[in-house]
Design an enzyme around this catalytic site. Structure first.
Site: not given
Length: 197
Positions: A48, A50, A80, A171, A173
């Site tokens: 996202g 930071s 990330c 990433h 996910e």
């Protein structure tokens, strides 16, 4: 065993779905009370923004409790922006968030033209993995011999492990490959065994 997924901003739901598909119990951490009410065995710091995440975590009173959990040895998966939150140093930026991972990271390291890309690379202990990079950072340098470099892409460090912290520039996910999350669950089980023993 509950995995607390920091859910104030960013790509948290994808982590939650992948971990749930592997049988893990997840709880979304949106406010301080979510941490206090649950016995958290592990933490996910998702991708996202930071800067936004750091600001929100402080405003919501979550920053201190999460930092204490990390420092106490609770396993952490950071992707990330999460890697930036953990880093002791951010290249060209005096900001420090949790500062628990002894590395220097470079934010938005791949610039606009390579803002998002997919690359296959080897991850230590896992093998070839398809990595999705989205305005990704990378580790410019490690600052402790205890930091294990797990993966490099084009000569840049994109995955490290330090004690209880697993930090990735990409990433895992996104897509179907669950092996990174399986590695994280194994870290959690090892941590639980150490505490029980």
């Amino acid at each position: 065993m509950k995995i607390g997924i920091v859910s104030v901003q960013g790509a948290f739901i994808e982590h939650e779905k992948m971990l749930a598909s592997l049988g893990a119990e997840c709880v979304e951490l949106r406010k301080k009370e979510d941490i206090e009410r649950n016995e958290i065995s592990a933490i996910v710091l998702p991708g996202g923004e930071s800067t936004v995440q750091g600001k929100l975590l402080r405003e919501l009173g979550m920053f201190g409790p999460i930092k204490r959990l990390i420092e106490s040895g609770v396993p952490v998966l950071a992707t990330c922006a999460g890697m930036i939150l953990l880093a002791q140093h951010i290249s060209g930026d005096g900001t420090v968030h949790f500062g628990t991972l002894p590395v220097t990271v470079r934010r938005n390291a791949y610039g606009r033209q390579l803002g998002s890309f997919v690359r296959k690379g080897n991850v230590s202990g896992i093998g070839e993995f398809e990595m999705a990079f989205i305005r990704a950072p990378f580790v410019e340098k490690t600052e402790s011999r205890d930091v294990d470099v797990l993966s490099e892409v084009d000569g840049r460090i994109v995955a490290v492990r330090f004690k209880n912290q697993l930090a990735l520039a990409f990433h895992p996910e996104i897509g179907e490959d669950t092996r990174i999350h399986e590695l994280f669950l194994a870290m959690i089980e090892q941590s639980a065994r150490r505490k029980a023993g």
